[in-house]
Design a protein around this motif. Sequence first.
Motif, mmCIF file in Angstrom:
data_model
loop_
_atom_site.group_PDB
_atom_site.id
_atom_site.type_symbol
_atom_site.label_atom_id
_atom_site.label_comp_id
_atom_site.label_asym_id
_atom_site.label_seq_id
_atom_site.Cartn_x
_atom_site.Cartn_y
_atom_site.Cartn_z
ATOM 1 N N PRO A 67 0.811 -1.226 0.000
ATOM 2 C CA PRO A 67 0.000 0.000 0.000
ATOM 3 C C PRO A 67 0.843 1.275 0.000
ATOM 4 O O PRO A 67 0.421 2.290 -0.540
ATOM 5 C CB PRO A 67 -0.807 -0.116 1.290
ATOM 6 N N SER A 68 2.035 1.195 0.574
ATOM 7 C CA SER A 68 2.895 2.385 0.653
ATOM 8 C C SER A 68 3.395 2.846 -0.718
ATOM 9 O O SER A 68 3.788 4.001 -0.892
ATOM 10 C CB SER A 68 4.087 2.111 1.565
ATOM 11 N N SER A 69 3.379 1.909 -1.706
ATOM 12 C CA SER A 69 3.843 2.278 -3.051
ATOM 13 C C SER A 69 2.743 2.931 -3.900
ATOM 14 O O SER A 69 3.021 3.409 -4.996
ATOM 15 C CB SER A 69 4.374 1.038 -3.767
ATOM 16 N N ILE A 70 1.491 2.916 -3.398
ATOM 17 C CA ILE A 70 0.372 3.534 -4.124
ATOM 18 C C ILE A 70 0.290 5.005 -3.731
ATOM 19 O O ILE A 70 0.205 5.333 -2.535
ATOM 20 C CB ILE A 70 -0.956 2.797 -3.811
ATOM 21 N N LYS A 71 0.281 5.870 -4.731
ATOM 22 C CA LYS A 71 0.293 7.309 -4.450
ATOM 23 C C LYS A 71 -1.096 7.864 -4.149
ATOM 24 O O LYS A 71 -1.240 8.791 -3.358
ATOM 25 C CB LYS A 71 0.904 8.070 -5.629
ATOM 26 N N ASN A 72 -2.099 7.274 -4.780
ATOM 27 C CA ASN A 72 -3.478 7.728 -4.552
ATOM 28 C C ASN A 72 -3.921 7.340 -3.146
ATOM 29 O O ASN A 72 -3.878 6.156 -2.770
ATOM 30 C CB ASN A 72 -4.398 7.109 -5.603
ATOM 31 N N LYS A 73 -4.384 8.312 -2.377
ATOM 32 C CA LYS A 73 -4.714 8.079 -0.965
ATOM 33 C C LYS A 73 -5.891 7.124 -0.795
ATOM 34 O O LYS A 73 -5.862 6.212 0.047
ATOM 35 C CB LYS A 73 -5.027 9.419 -0.292
ATOM 36 N N GLU A 74 -6.947 7.323 -1.609
ATOM 37 C CA GLU A 74 -8.146 6.489 -1.488
ATOM 38 C C GLU A 74 -7.852 5.038 -1.860
ATOM 39 O O GLU A 74 -8.279 4.104 -1.174
ATOM 40 C CB GLU A 74 -9.257 7.051 -2.375
ATOM 41 N N LYS A 75 -7.116 4.844 -2.971
ATOM 42 C CA LYS A 75 -6.751 3.481 -3.382
ATOM 43 C C LYS A 75 -5.845 2.824 -2.342
ATOM 44 O O LYS A 75 -5.971 1.638 -2.038
ATOM 45 C CB LYS A 75 -6.051 3.519 -4.743
ATOM 46 N N ARG A 76 -4.905 3.610 -1.822
ATOM 47 C CA ARG A 76 -3.970 3.086 -0.810
ATOM 48 C C ARG A 76 -4.709 2.596 0.429
ATOM 49 O O ARG A 76 -4.445 1.505 0.936
ATOM 50 C CB ARG A 76 -2.968 4.178 -0.438
ATOM 51 N N SER A 77 -5.641 3.398 0.926
ATOM 52 C CA SER A 77 -6.406 3.020 2.124
ATOM 53 C C SER A 77 -7.292 1.813 1.849
ATOM 54 O O SER A 77 -7.472 0.936 2.702
ATOM 55 C CB SER A 77 -7.250 4.195 2.605
ATOM 56 N N ALA A 78 -7.844 1.725 0.597
ATOM 57 C CA ALA A 78 -8.690 0.577 0.229
ATOM 58 C C ALA A 78 -7.877 -0.707 0.186
ATOM 59 O O ALA A 78 -8.300 -1.755 0.696
ATOM 60 C CB ALA A 78 -9.346 0.836 -1.122
ATOM 61 N N VAL A 79 -6.668 -0.640 -0.408
ATOM 62 C CA VAL A 79 -5.775 -1.820 -0.486
ATOM 63 C C VAL A 79 -5.334 -2.249 0.915
ATOM 64 O O VAL A 79 -5.298 -3.444 1.229
ATOM 65 C CB VAL A 79 -4.551 -1.507 -1.386
ATOM 66 N N HIS A 80 -5.013 -1.265 1.754
ATOM 67 C CA HIS A 80 -4.591 -1.568 3.124
ATOM 68 C C HIS A 80 -5.711 -2.262 3.903
ATOM 69 O O HIS A 80 -5.475 -3.254 4.610
ATOM 70 C CB HIS A 80 -4.194 -0.271 3.828
ATOM 71 N N ALA A 81 -6.952 -1.750 3.748
ATOM 72 C CA ALA A 81 -8.103 -2.352 4.441
ATOM 73 C C ALA A 81 -8.343 -3.777 3.960
ATOM 74 O O ALA A 81 -8.653 -4.676 4.763
ATOM 75 C CB ALA A 81 -9.345 -1.495 4.216
ATOM 76 N N LYS A 82 -8.175 -3.998 2.648
ATOM 77 C CA LYS A 82 -8.363 -5.333 2.077
ATOM 78 C C LYS A 82 -7.323 -6.318 2.621
ATOM 79 O O LYS A 82 -7.651 -7.461 2.990
ATOM 80 C CB LYS A 82 -8.257 -5.238 0.552
ATOM 81 N N LEU A 83 -6.058 -5.889 2.670
ATOM 82 C CA LEU A 83 -4.978 -6.742 3.198
ATOM 83 C C LEU A 83 -5.201 -7.070 4.669
ATOM 84 O O LEU A 83 -4.992 -8.208 5.113
ATOM 85 C CB LEU A 83 -3.623 -6.037 3.018
ATOM 86 N N LYS A 84 -5.637 -6.076 5.421
ATOM 87 C CA LYS A 84 -5.900 -6.266 6.852
ATOM 88 C C LYS A 84 -7.022 -7.275 7.075
ATOM 89 O O LYS A 84 -6.936 -8.144 7.952
ATOM 90 C CB LYS A 84 -6.257 -4.912 7.479
#
Length: 355
Positions: free
Chosen positions: A35-52
């Motif tokens: 998620p840290s490599s994604i620059k878009n904030k909304e996409k980053r938070s969505a990917v992080h939530a999915k991984l969690k």
Amino acid sequence: MGGKRKNNENEGAEGDEGSKNSSKKMKKEKREILPSSIKNKEKRSAVHAKLKHQKKLDKRKKLKARDAAAKRALELGEEPPAKQIPRTIENTREADETVCMPDDEELFAGNDADEFSAILKQDRTPKILITTCRFNSTRGPAFINELLSVIPNAHYYKRGTYDLKKIVEYANNKEFTSVVVVHTNRREPDALLIIGLPDGPTAHFKLSSLVLRKDIKNHGNPTSHEPELVLNNFTTRLGHRVGRLIQSLFPQSPNFRGRRVVTFHNQRDFIFFRHHRYIFESKETKQSDSKGKDAKDTKGEGISKEKVIARLQECGPRFTLKLVSLQHGTFDTKGGEFEWVHKPEMDTSRRRFFL
């Protein structure tokens, strides 16, 4: 010609397999994007939530599989799989030669001859003098007032302009067994000095995380009964000595009718103080003892079993102590001999503890 075609076909099949493997690798790489490599904030938070969420599901599956394996083993009469012990800082601490062993005869011989033996053998009753530093604050007396309710046979004396050595002499003449000095800084108690009388030792503690009784939610009011004392995890020689110093502040014959408990819990060289009252209550639990046809006849009936439950109510205060130094004898800043002093060079590892 046929051989060439076969070779071409094999090469094509191998190429297809290679392309499939490469596509699988690409998919895996896509899945494992951080998620840290994604620059878009909304996409980053969505990917992080999915991984969690995925990690949570995997953990739940493992727990279910482990419980099922243990249940199956019990049904078959086999031994269940050994429980996994989590790695913590406490159980992976560095080996220490000074850890007290239960069969250490030298330690027990030292206990009979140390400065606290007269009080702990109940030859003397503890009598504590509590005072402050010269520049006192508004919160200091409130803390002292609560200490007086915690420690039996404790007396408060105003410091005034007297030197600490003169106070120690006065306390010796009046047959006090200990002197406790509450030091304040910026209107907040920040240190505690405990001096054993008449021969010492003197322990200097840093005091932090102070919460007074009035700030504790649903607190109780302590009675005048002599409390029970609980000392946890004082395992080394130094910890054993500090524990005996704390123990000498309290009488050795607790009154169990008062249901008061004073706890000093040592964890990673931080001594946590808590003061509770406890009560035992009997709670009824209903269990139906019917099977098959009898269940229709006895619909609302059940066997009531009494279960004893212990409940705690915190009385306060609540604070944390950290040992700074232990001095041999009574308080002496110039010619005093120190048994142990904490220095920044000692903090070389998180898994190294002294108490």
